[in-house]
Design an enzyme around this catalytic site. Structure first.
Site, mmCIF file in Angstrom:
data_model
loop_
_atom_site.group_PDB
_atom_site.id
_atom_site.type_symbol
_atom_site.label_atom_id
_atom_site.label_comp_id
_atom_site.label_asym_id
_atom_site.label_seq_id
_atom_site.Cartn_x
_atom_site.Cartn_y
_atom_site.Cartn_z
ATOM 1 N N LEU A 272 0.856 -1.175 0.000
ATOM 2 C CA LEU A 272 0.000 0.000 0.000
ATOM 3 C C LEU A 272 0.891 1.223 0.000
ATOM 4 O O LEU A 272 1.985 1.201 0.536
ATOM 5 C CB LEU A 272 -0.896 0.032 1.250
ATOM 6 C CG LEU A 272 -1.958 -1.047 1.359
ATOM 7 C CD1 LEU A 272 -2.612 -0.990 2.724
ATOM 8 C CD2 LEU A 272 -3.008 -0.901 0.267
ATOM 9 N N ASP A 273 0.421 2.285 -0.604
ATOM 10 C CA ASP A 273 1.163 3.527 -0.550
ATOM 11 C C ASP A 273 1.328 3.973 0.886
ATOM 12 O O ASP A 273 0.526 3.627 1.753
ATOM 13 C CB ASP A 273 0.451 4.625 -1.335
ATOM 14 C CG ASP A 273 0.464 4.382 -2.841
ATOM 15 O OD1 ASP A 273 1.269 3.544 -3.284
ATOM 16 O OD2 ASP A 273 -0.329 5.023 -3.547
#
Length: 105
Positions: free
Chosen positions: A101-102
Site C-alpha cells: 500500500l502507498d
C-alpha cells in the site's frame, strides 16, 4: 527434522550463536533429556523445553493489520517506520508484509 539450534532461533529464542550457548550449558531438553549438541535433530512433535518452558513450534505466524497512514509496507527501512516495526511482541525475525500500500493509504 531440523537442528535444535535452528529450531530455537526460528522460535525467537535468540540468534543461532546465543541458542548454541543455551544448548551447551544444558538449558535445553528434548523429551525430558538434556541436549548439549546444537546439531541434534528434532521434530516439532517432540517436547522441547528451554529453562523449563515448553516451546510450541509454529511454522508460520500471520498478523492481520490495518496499516495506519504514514507507515510504509516494508520489512526494513532506515528512514521511515515500517509495518513490521509496529509489531512489538514478535519473536521471529523473519516477518515480512504481504501486499503493498502507498505510504499514506
Amino acid at each position: 527434522m531440523v537442528r535444535i539450534d535452528k529450531y530455537l532461533a526460528d522460535m525467537g529464542k535468540g540468534t543461532r550463536t546465543e541458542v548454541k550457548k543455551y544448548i551447551k550449558s544444558g538449558r535445553v531438553r528434548v523429551d525430558g533429556n538434556v541436549v548439549q549438541r546444537p546439531e541434534t535433530k528434532v521434530s516439532p512433535e517432540q517436547i522441547i523445553t528451554l529453562d523449563g518452558e515448553q516451546l510450541v513450534y509454529e511454522e508460520f505466524q500471520y498478523y492481520l493489520m490495518n496499516k495506519p497512514a504514514g507507515i510504509i509496507s516494508a520489512s526494513d527501512d532506515t528512514r521511515q517506520k515500517t509495518v513490521v516495526d509496529l509489531i512489538s511482541d514478535r519473536g521471529r525475525r523473519n516477518l515480512f508484509p504481504v501486499g503493498r500500500l502507498d505510504k499514506d493509504t
